[in-house]
Design a protein around this motif. Structure first.
Motif, PDB file in Angstrom:
ATOM      1  N   ALA A  20       0.834  -1.196   0.000  1.00 24.79           N
ATOM      2  CA  ALA A  20       0.000   0.000   0.000  1.00 24.79           C
ATOM      3  C   ALA A  20       0.871   1.250   0.000  1.00 24.79           C
ATOM      4  O   ALA A  20       0.477   2.296   0.500  1.00 24.79           O
ATOM      5  CB  ALA A  20      -0.943  -0.008   1.200  1.00 24.79           C
ATOM      6  N   THR A  21       2.077   1.120  -0.547  1.00 21.44           N
ATOM      7  CA  THR A  21       2.967   2.273  -0.665  1.00 21.44           C
ATOM      8  C   THR A  21       2.595   3.047  -1.934  1.00 21.44           C
ATOM      9  O   THR A  21       1.987   2.503  -2.846  1.00 21.44           O
ATOM     10  CB  THR A  21       4.441   1.841  -0.751  1.00 21.44           C
ATOM     11  OG1 THR A  21       4.647   1.095  -1.959  1.00 21.44           O
ATOM     12  CG2 THR A  21       4.843   0.994   0.448  1.00 21.44           C
ATOM     13  N   PRO A  22       2.953   4.344  -2.015  1.00 22.02           N
ATOM     14  CA  PRO A  22       2.684   5.103  -3.236  1.00 22.02           C
ATOM     15  C   PRO A  22       3.304   4.414  -4.443  1.00 22.02           C
ATOM     16  O   PRO A  22       4.489   4.058  -4.436  1.00 22.02           O
ATOM     17  CB  PRO A  22       3.338   6.456  -2.947  1.00 22.02           C
ATOM     18  CG  PRO A  22       3.316   6.568  -1.456  1.00 22.02           C
ATOM     19  CD  PRO A  22       3.546   5.173  -0.954  1.00 22.02           C
ATOM     20  N   GLY A  23       2.506   4.190  -5.487  1.00 29.26           N
ATOM     21  CA  GLY A  23       2.923   3.364  -6.609  1.00 29.26           C
ATOM     22  C   GLY A  23       4.162   3.824  -7.340  1.00 29.26           C
ATOM     23  O   GLY A  23       4.921   3.002  -7.867  1.00 29.26           O
ATOM     24  N   SER A  43       6.994   2.222  -5.456  1.00 28.29           N
ATOM     25  CA  SER A  43       6.825   0.849  -4.966  1.00 28.29           C
ATOM     26  C   SER A  43       7.874  -0.115  -5.497  1.00 28.29           C
ATOM     27  O   SER A  43       8.387  -0.956  -4.761  1.00 28.29           O
ATOM     28  CB  SER A  43       5.433   0.321  -5.345  1.00 28.29           C
ATOM     29  OG  SER A  43       4.430   0.958  -4.615  1.00 28.29           O
ATOM     30  N   ASP A  76      -0.757  -6.522  -4.264  1.00 23.37           N
ATOM     31  CA  ASP A  76      -0.436  -5.173  -4.728  1.00 23.37           C
ATOM     32  C   ASP A  76      -1.727  -4.405  -4.994  1.00 23.37           C
ATOM     33  O   ASP A  76      -2.486  -4.749  -5.889  1.00 23.37           O
ATOM     34  CB  ASP A  76       0.406  -5.258  -6.005  1.00 23.37           C
ATOM     35  CG  ASP A  76       0.747  -3.889  -6.566  1.00 23.37           C
ATOM     36  OD1 ASP A  76       0.880  -2.935  -5.769  1.00 23.37           O
ATOM     37  OD2 ASP A  76       0.863  -3.767  -7.793  1.00 23.37           O
ATOM     38  N   SER A 127      -1.603  -0.917  -5.264  1.00 26.89           N
ATOM     39  CA  SER A 127      -1.170   0.419  -5.671  1.00 26.89           C
ATOM     40  C   SER A 127      -1.263   0.616  -7.176  1.00 26.89           C
ATOM     41  O   SER A 127      -1.300  -0.347  -7.945  1.00 26.89           O
ATOM     42  CB  SER A 127       0.279   0.660  -5.230  1.00 26.89           C
ATOM     43  OG  SER A 127       0.381   0.673  -3.824  1.00 26.89           O
ATOM     44  N   ASN A 146      -7.461  -2.127  -6.859  1.00 23.75           N
ATOM     45  CA  ASN A 146      -6.867  -0.879  -7.346  1.00 23.75           C
ATOM     46  C   ASN A 146      -7.774  -0.104  -8.292  1.00 23.75           C
ATOM     47  O   ASN A 146      -7.336   0.860  -8.905  1.00 23.75           O
ATOM     48  CB  ASN A 146      -5.534  -1.178  -8.051  1.00 23.75           C
ATOM     49  CG  ASN A 146      -5.709  -2.042  -9.283  1.00 23.75           C
ATOM     50  OD1 ASN A 146      -6.316  -3.106  -9.210  1.00 23.75           O
ATOM     51  ND2 ASN A 146      -5.187  -1.596 -10.410  1.00 23.75           N
ATOM     52  N   TYR A 200     -10.295   4.361  -2.111  1.00 25.99           N
ATOM     53  CA  TYR A 200      -9.762   3.501  -1.057  1.00 25.99           C
ATOM     54  C   TYR A 200     -10.811   3.111  -0.012  1.00 25.99           C
ATOM     55  O   TYR A 200     -10.735   2.024   0.575  1.00 25.99           O
ATOM     56  CB  TYR A 200      -8.556   4.166  -0.380  1.00 25.99           C
ATOM     57  CG  TYR A 200      -8.902   5.269   0.582  1.00 25.99           C
ATOM     58  CD1 TYR A 200      -9.023   5.019   1.939  1.00 25.99           C
ATOM     59  CD2 TYR A 200      -9.109   6.565   0.145  1.00 25.99           C
ATOM     60  CE1 TYR A 200      -9.341   6.022   2.831  1.00 25.99           C
ATOM     61  CE2 TYR A 200      -9.430   7.578   1.018  1.00 25.99           C
ATOM     62  CZ  TYR A 200      -9.546   7.305   2.362  1.00 25.99           C
ATOM     63  OH  TYR A 200      -9.878   8.311   3.239  1.00 25.99           O
TER      64      TYR A 200
END
Length: 198
Positions: free
Chosen positions: A50-53, A56, A74, A76, A115, A119
């Motif tokens: 869930a990190t900024p794509g 990532s 994944d 993102s 995705n 969210y």
């Protein structure tokens, strides 16, 4: 109960972690620091990206050994943002973040999902006025079955989940992010998702 590591402690990661904890899973949330992420991944069976794509691939490639034999979920999207900080283009045209992650992490089973929605819908799909669709993309059938179970724990009905096939299908769902700025501009920042009706 499953040991889950959530990489990313922003709105997406925090929301997923809270909901999965309520569902009875043992969840660890890691911030963006490499040490925090590595520690969380080592004790997990499932890892959620869930990190900024846009960052990532670099972050997760650095965890190649820790991610070996894990299922990587994944959620993102890797985009180039416009002046309004909304997605304006894809970072990997002709490919996808999920495909790049699978290439960089051959010992990891990558599954793309969740995705194609705001969210808030990830953990409250029934709040929409009609049934949304969650897509699955990935090479490993067993890993996708495990992720189906997680989606069920988040409130997704089985008939709302569509398996698109291999990891290459993620480029289609990732491209759907380009709808988002237009939907937000036309209808405001309210919950929405892609829905396939038949």
């Amino acid at each position: 109960m499953t040991a889950i590591a959530v990489l990313g402690n922003g709105r997406v990661g925090s929301s997923l972690a809270e909901s999965l904890t309520r569902a009875g899973h043992e969840v660890t949330v890691a911030d963006r620091s490499p040490d925090s992420a590595a520690d969380a991944v080592r004790t997990a069976r499932i890892v959620i990206n869930a990190t900024p794509g846009a960052g990532s691939l670099e972050r997760l490639a650095a965890l190649r050994e820790e991610l070996r034999d894990r299922i990587l979920v994944d959620v993102s999207n890797a985009t180039v943002d416009g002046p309004d900080r909304l997605p304006a283009d894809l970072l990997y045209p002709g490919s996808s973040l999920a495909e790049r992650l699978q290439e960089a992490l051959p010992g990891t089973r990558v599954v793309k999902t969740l995705n194609t929605m705001l969210y808030t819908v990830m953990t409250a799909p029934a709040a929409l006025t009609q049934a949304p669709t969650a897509f699955l993309s990935g090479e490993d059938p067993e890993a996708k079955q495990v992720v189906r179970g997680l989606l069920t724990d988040l409130g997704w009905h089985q008939e709302w989940i569509t398996d698109l096939g291999g990891i290459g299908t993620a480029r289609a769902t990732e491209a759907a992010i380009l709808f988002v700025p237009h939907v937000i501009r036309s209808g405001g920042f309210t919950p929405f998702a892609v829905s396939i009706t038949r």
